[in-house]
Design an enzyme around this catalytic site. Structure first.
Site: not given
Ligand code: FAD
Length: 383
Positions: A125, A134, A158, A244, A281, A339, A366, A369
């Site tokens: 995907f 994001s 990724w 997903g 405990q 821990q 996907e 948080s």
């Molecule tokens: C091991 C792995 C496998 C993956 N597999 C796939 C795959 O098969 N196919 C695919 O398409 N993608 C894949 N991904 C990509 C994954 O979906 C993205 O890493 C994810 O969506 C976050 O995007 P980014 O890494 O660009 O972070 P960014 O979008 O740059 O975000 C960086 C930070 O900013 C925060 N942020 C961004 N926008 C907002 C907002 N509006 N409000 C608050 N906070 C925000 C985010 O929460 C994060 O903490 C994979 C990633 C990993 C690590």
């Protein structure tokens, strides 16, 4: 997953089949896969033979014809044994689902049936890019029409299973000026000239799953490989992420459950101050909090899956709640149970160290948080 719930005979069958596969074929190699970073390709054929590559795909399309609750149970069971195999399987299901839901009859016959028979290997995907995660609609990979082909240029980042997959479901801009309304989905087969597998990521966890960059360098894709309608691909991506996320929530439940089991086992054997640490405990409170976390995660995950099965048009709120809760719970539980292991939790002699690392990514992929909270809040505030 949650025993005592009234699962249907079919759901129970899929849960038992997945649990047996996980116990016999997946769990024994989990530590080795983590060390070698290699996914044993033969497992894909075994998954296909058991119907685990297309769990929700209708029988008429070559799938197992099961429901989303069954899918969640299967991903949970496999991830409890090995989260790397769990995510490999979840992404394979995601790719097949797209072909089944949006592909035409010719595409299904040519690609989906052989894929589900295990003849084409894994699926991917491909949405994320180096500069868009994001904010997925900001993707910049393009496809330009040239007679009966589309010419793709750009890079994806990724991509789970990308290094060895036979089928790639790829989202690209076909009308960049129309932003999210100018994105289309294509299926691209392994070996297509101009499709280049790039860097393999060295990850903190999920080391047994393959994650690579994919580059498209004047990659010519036949026009017949367009999936669904031109410029309507972003709706496909969003709809698929909705389902997903239930898969990733189920994966997180599996990791959390495995971590709790490891913590309980260790607490019952390790002794300190003249008794087992399970008799302290403070350990009991950690175990109790973890058990509550695990069950909350499972309940929200099954609720989201049941909502999908009930035919709700969009279950974005339920899916995001499940994914948020389960992924955060998996990290909390793995941390608490590490821990409980003391120093032994920090070395790879015990599975908890791998579970702790594997849990972390569930809060990122996907949809992070934070993105889940955005989806939930939007739904609450618009209600
Ligand atoms: C091991 C792995 C496998 C993956 N597999 C796939 C795959 O098969 N196919 C695919 O398409 N993608 C894949 N991904 C990509 C994954 O979906 C993205 O890493 C994810 O969506 C976050 O995007 P980014 O890494 O660009 O972070 P960014 O979008 O740059 O975000 C960086 C930070 O900013 C925060 N942020 C961004 N926008 C907002 C907002 N509006 N409000 C608050 N906070 C925000 C985010 O929460 C994060 O903490 C994979 C990633 C990993 C690590």
């Amino acid at each position: 997953m949650l025993f005592g719930l009234p699962f249907t005979p079919e759901q129970q069958l899929i849960q038992k089949t997945s649990a047996a596969f996980a116990k016999d074929r997946v769990a024994p190699g989990a530590a080795d896969r983590d060390h070698s970073g290699r996914f044993p390709i033969q497992l894909l054929g075994e998954m296909a033979a058991l119907g685990l590559m297309g769990i929700k795909i209708p029988v008429d399309d070559g799938g197992a014809g099961a429901d989303c609750v069954s899918y969640a149970l299967a991903v949970y069971e496999v991830s409890r044994a090995c989260a790397s195999v769990g995510v490999t399987m979840a992404v394979c299901n995601l790719a097949g689902d797209i072909l089944s839901r949006y592909g035409n009859e010719e595409q299904k016959k040519r690609l989906l049936w052989p894929y589900l028979e295990g003849k084409l290997g894994a699926g991917t995907f491909c949405l994320s890019e180096p500069h868009s995660g994001s904010d997925a609609a900001a993707l910049t990979t393009t496809a330009v029409r040239d007679s009966d082909t589309w010419v793709l240029n750009g890079s994806k980042q990724w991509i789970t299973n990308g290094g060895y997959a036979g089928l790639h479901l790829v989202f690209v801009k076909t009308a960049p000026e129309k932003k999210s309304h100018g994105i289309s989905c294509f299926v691209i087969e392994r070996g297509t000239p101009g499709l280049v597998v790039g860097k393999e990521e060295k990850k903190m966890g999920l080391k047994g799953s393959n994650t690579v960059q994919l580059h498209f360098e004047d990659c010519r894709v036949p026009a017949k490989n367009l999936i669904g309608e031109l410029d309507r691909g972003y709706a496909i991506a969003l709809a698929q992420l909705d389902g997903g996320r239930i898969g990733i929530a189920a994966q997180a439940c599996g990791i959390a459950d495995a971590a709790l089991a490891e913590g309980a086992k260790y607490a019952n054997t390790r002794r300190a101050f003249g008794k087992t640490i399970a008799e302290q405990q403070a350990t009991q409170f950690a175990v109790a909090d973890a058990a509550v976390d695990v069950d909350m995660a499972k309940l929200l995950t099954l609720r989201a899956a049941a909502a999908k099965d009930a035919g709700s048009a969009r279950t974005a709120r339920e899916s995001s709640m499940a994914k948020l809760m389960a992924s955060e719970a998996a990290c909390r539980v793995a941390d608490r149970m590490l821990q409980v292991h003391g120093g032994n939790g920090y070395v790879d002699d015990y599975p908890i160290e791998r579970l702790y690392r594997d849990a972390r990514v569930t809060r990122i992929y996907e949809g992070t948080s934070e993105v889940q909270r955005v989806v939930i809040a939007r739904d609450v505030l618009q209600a």
